[in-house]
Design a protein around this motif. Sequence first.
Motif, mmCIF file in Angstrom:
data_model
loop_
_atom_site.group_PDB
_atom_site.id
_atom_site.type_symbol
_atom_site.label_atom_id
_atom_site.label_comp_id
_atom_site.label_asym_id
_atom_site.label_seq_id
_atom_site.Cartn_x
_atom_site.Cartn_y
_atom_site.Cartn_z
ATOM 1 N N LYS A 259 47.760 47.303 48.974
ATOM 2 C CA LYS A 259 47.614 45.849 49.102
ATOM 3 C C LYS A 259 48.519 45.308 50.204
ATOM 4 N N GLU A 263 47.142 43.466 53.618
ATOM 5 C CA GLU A 263 47.530 42.078 53.896
ATOM 6 C C GLU A 263 48.166 41.958 55.284
ATOM 7 N N THR A 267 45.412 39.804 57.282
ATOM 8 C CA THR A 267 45.679 38.377 57.098
ATOM 9 C C THR A 267 45.637 37.604 58.416
ATOM 10 N N ASN A 276 39.619 32.347 53.517
ATOM 11 C CA ASN A 276 40.518 32.595 52.386
ATOM 12 C C ASN A 276 40.451 34.083 52.045
ATOM 13 N N SER A 278 42.183 37.350 49.983
ATOM 14 C CA SER A 278 43.097 37.720 48.903
ATOM 15 C C SER A 278 42.817 39.144 48.429
ATOM 16 N N ILE A 279 43.843 39.754 47.853
ATOM 17 C CA ILE A 279 43.732 41.123 47.345
ATOM 18 C C ILE A 279 44.270 41.150 45.916
ATOM 19 N N GLU A 280 43.487 41.696 45.004
ATOM 20 C CA GLU A 280 43.870 41.782 43.605
ATOM 21 C C GLU A 280 44.052 43.243 43.210
ATOM 22 N N ARG A 315 35.305 32.971 51.834
ATOM 23 C CA ARG A 315 36.282 33.697 51.036
ATOM 24 C C ARG A 315 35.973 35.194 51.051
ATOM 25 N N THR A 317 37.481 38.644 49.039
ATOM 26 C CA THR A 317 38.367 39.135 47.991
ATOM 27 C C THR A 317 38.269 40.650 47.896
ATOM 28 N N LYS A 319 39.392 43.902 45.581
ATOM 29 C CA LYS A 319 39.857 44.249 44.238
ATOM 30 C C LYS A 319 40.096 45.753 44.169
#
Length: 408
Positions: A259, A263, A267, A276, A278-280, A315, A317, A319
């Motif tokens: 992650k 990023e 990013t 937008n 994001s990393i989960e 967005r 994302t 995961k």
Amino acid sequence: MNTDPHKPPVPANELERLEALSDLDLDYTNLNGNFSDLTKLAAKVAGTEISLINLLDLHTQWTIANYGMDIDQYPRDETICQYTIMQDTPFEIRDLEQDNRFKNKTYVTDDPSLRYYYGVPLQLEGGQSIGSLCMMDTRVKDITPEKIELLKIIADEIVNRLKTMKAIESLKSSLHEAQESQRRVAHDIRGPIGGIIGLARIISEQGDENTLDEVLEFITLIQKSGHSILELANEILSADTPKRSVKLGNNEYNQLVLKEKLEKLYTPQAVNKKINFSIEVNHETSLMPFSKNKLLQIVGNLISNSMKFTPVGGRITVKLSIRKGEAENHLHMVVEDTGVGMDNAKIDEILDGKCKTTNGTSGEQGYGFGLALVKHLVDGLNGHMYIASRVGSGTTFEIVLPQAKGTE
């Protein structure tokens, strides 16, 4: 050579070039220390203010070392080095302001107001140019033939270092596997040896009824020897366990490390396109190690593809998770976007490895190889790639890679 400023050039061996770059399995976040001396040397030899070592993947030019200019990455279709990798010989632009391909680029019209460029392709034995050693200046320069030969030598040294780093990583990985094998062997012998000791103890306890003193003495020796081996196994295990709890293996990431790297790499691109990003991670398995082989190339290409087809304000994302199995674990990596989506015919085309080029939402030029490369890399790791998408409703890519239980 293509001279249309609106149509970026693509090498004839582009897929092979991308595969060769992926095989080096580079982490662009931590290479500068290995090459900073060479960028400084190149600038001094050429007499230029700036020297960069750039590697070009499908969408991005990654600057792995710089002198005179603080830069980490740049869109490939905006670069000068995209022309350098088209040929086997150095590429020179004496006045960027007079060249239709570059005169309107911000690095020419605005700060740093570049005028001169000289690039030497970084070429592997198979003929794939994976990037360039480039020198730039705000004034026109003349580089003598003697200096050109020196710059070629520096470029060769860059390639040699990249290959050496890959070889060293492979050796470290082999060493780590050997240490893991040692740990498993130590673990495996505990049970059998413990059983022998227990059996010897039972026989010893019944020894008062046994008149064969020689047998009792022999069993006592077996018991002592068994204890010694068990203590050795315990020492191996206790010496190895703390190290693994503190430090990942040389060929391993966990979800938190992956992650952090993603990023850092992507990013800036998301900020530039106002997406937008994001990393989960799955917190239950976030510290579990897994093989890092080709992961940055696989996930990076998927993220770059989503950046390309997701409009401003959209967005993306990512995961990450690990699902435990009886025989092996599986690393799951999902990239979801709110982009333009695709139909079933396009999905089938990608999964068949026949993806063709298309343009992005902000006019980015497509090269047609990114998803085909991902499919190729995933297949090479015995993994699976799944795609769910609808036109106008975004796309979800899922990559599933098997992981040996030994990395748990």
